[in-house]
Design a protein around this motif. Sequence first.
Motif, PDB file in Angstrom:
ATOM      1  N   LYS A  17       0.376  -1.325   0.164  1.00 24.85           N
ATOM      2  CA  LYS A  17      -0.259   0.382  -0.210  1.00 24.85           C
ATOM      3  C   LYS A  17       1.103   1.555  -0.065  1.00 24.85           C
ATOM      4  O   LYS A  17       0.504   2.834  -0.712  1.00 24.85           O
ATOM      5  N   LYS A  18       2.094   1.297   1.084  1.00 31.70           N
ATOM      6  CA  LYS A  18       2.776   2.586   1.091  1.00 31.70           C
ATOM      7  C   LYS A  18       3.811   2.995  -0.714  1.00 31.70           C
ATOM      8  O   LYS A  18       4.032   3.792  -1.429  1.00 31.70           O
ATOM      9  N   GLU A  19       4.037   1.683  -1.014  1.00 32.94           N
ATOM     10  CA  GLU A  19       4.402   1.397  -2.277  1.00 32.94           C
ATOM     11  C   GLU A  19       3.616   2.286  -3.379  1.00 32.94           C
ATOM     12  O   GLU A  19       3.440   3.088  -4.682  1.00 32.94           O
ATOM     13  N   GLU A  20       2.230   2.032  -3.636  1.00 41.35           N
ATOM     14  CA  GLU A  20       1.106   2.163  -4.672  1.00 41.35           C
ATOM     15  C   GLU A  20       0.801   3.824  -4.085  1.00 41.35           C
ATOM     16  O   GLU A  20       1.105   4.358  -5.167  1.00 41.35           O
ATOM     17  N   GLU A  24       2.037   6.751  -7.202  1.00 44.36           N
ATOM     18  CA  GLU A  24       0.732   7.707  -6.770  1.00 44.36           C
ATOM     19  C   GLU A  24       1.129   9.085  -6.978  1.00 44.36           C
ATOM     20  O   GLU A  24       1.018  10.218  -7.710  1.00 44.36           O
ATOM     21  N   ALA A  25       2.219   9.462  -5.663  1.00 48.98           N
ATOM     22  CA  ALA A  25       2.490  10.488  -5.136  1.00 48.98           C
ATOM     23  C   ALA A  25       3.647  11.443  -6.059  1.00 48.98           C
ATOM     24  O   ALA A  25       4.455  12.232  -6.709  1.00 48.98           O
ATOM     25  N   LEU A  26       4.524  10.482  -7.018  1.00 46.82           N
ATOM     26  CA  LEU A  26       5.150  10.317  -8.231  1.00 46.82           C
ATOM     27  C   LEU A  26       5.112  10.951  -9.001  1.00 46.82           C
ATOM     28  O   LEU A  26       5.244  11.966  -9.596  1.00 46.82           O
ATOM     29  N   ARG A  27       3.393  10.297  -9.781  1.00 48.16           N
ATOM     30  CA  ARG A  27       2.855  10.361 -11.053  1.00 48.16           C
ATOM     31  C   ARG A  27       2.233  11.502 -10.527  1.00 48.16           C
ATOM     32  O   ARG A  27       2.307  12.809 -11.959  1.00 48.16           O
ATOM     33  N   GLN A  28       2.207  12.392  -9.183  1.00 52.29           N
ATOM     34  CA  GLN A  28       1.208  13.185  -9.165  1.00 52.29           C
ATOM     35  C   GLN A  28       1.926  14.792  -9.160  1.00 52.29           C
ATOM     36  O   GLN A  28       1.991  15.572 -10.053  1.00 52.29           O
ATOM     37  N   GLN A  29       3.299  14.545  -8.968  1.00 50.48           N
ATOM     38  CA  GLN A  29       4.588  15.405  -8.979  1.00 50.48           C
ATOM     39  C   GLN A  29       4.758  15.438 -10.070  1.00 50.48           C
ATOM     40  O   GLN A  29       5.515  16.641 -10.739  1.00 50.48           O
ATOM     41  N   GLU A  30       5.019  14.468 -11.287  1.00 51.38           N
ATOM     42  CA  GLU A  30       5.720  14.454 -12.482  1.00 51.38           C
ATOM     43  C   GLU A  30       4.282  15.271 -13.963  1.00 51.38           C
ATOM     44  O   GLU A  30       4.531  16.264 -14.120  1.00 51.38           O
ATOM     45  N   GLU A  31       3.024  14.794 -12.808  1.00 50.85           N
ATOM     46  CA  GLU A  31       2.153  15.904 -14.231  1.00 50.85           C
ATOM     47  C   GLU A  31       2.179  17.588 -13.521  1.00 50.85           C
ATOM     48  O   GLU A  31       2.001  17.966 -14.224  1.00 50.85           O
ATOM     49  N   GLU A  32       2.623  17.442 -12.118  1.00 46.58           N
ATOM     50  CA  GLU A  32       1.878  18.976 -11.900  1.00 46.58           C
ATOM     51  C   GLU A  32       3.141  19.780 -12.451  1.00 46.58           C
ATOM     52  O   GLU A  32       2.980  21.164 -12.787  1.00 46.58           O
ATOM     53  N   ARG A  33       4.659  19.192 -12.718  1.00 44.41           N
ATOM     54  CA  ARG A  33       5.686  20.073 -12.960  1.00 44.41           C
ATOM     55  C   ARG A  33       5.550  20.319 -14.876  1.00 44.41           C
ATOM     56  O   ARG A  33       5.723  20.786 -15.403  1.00 44.41           O
TER      57      ARG A  33
END
Length: 119
Positions: A17-20, A24-33
């Motif tokens: 669950k922590k890995e997911e 998800e946080a990495l994907r969200q950061q990439e989208e924001e960037r």
Amino acid sequence: MGKMLGEKEEKDPDAEKKEEERQEALRQQEEERKAKYAKMEAERESVRQGIRDKYGIKKKEEKEAEAQAAMEQASEGSLTRPKKAVPTGCGDDEDDEESIVDTVMRFLPGPLADMFNKK
């Protein structure tokens, strides 16, 4: 040392669950960037366009398109134009047996044509 002896490693039940969540946080950061840089590039382009409008400068793509059109226009009557640009029916007729000399003779003024015909 326990791993080397064949003991099984205890897995954290929440690790998956922590890995997911991390992914998800990495994907969200990439989208924001990406959104941030897209916004910055749009702002830069609007500034560039303002400068182009102010000084009458054309975009590189417009310059290339105009240059291509000029090349095509220049090759319209050229003898060295690409083969595909030759209109159909030009130079393809083999039933026209008239020689180049006969063609030139038709366009010569009367006295010159008479001078060549006497020979």
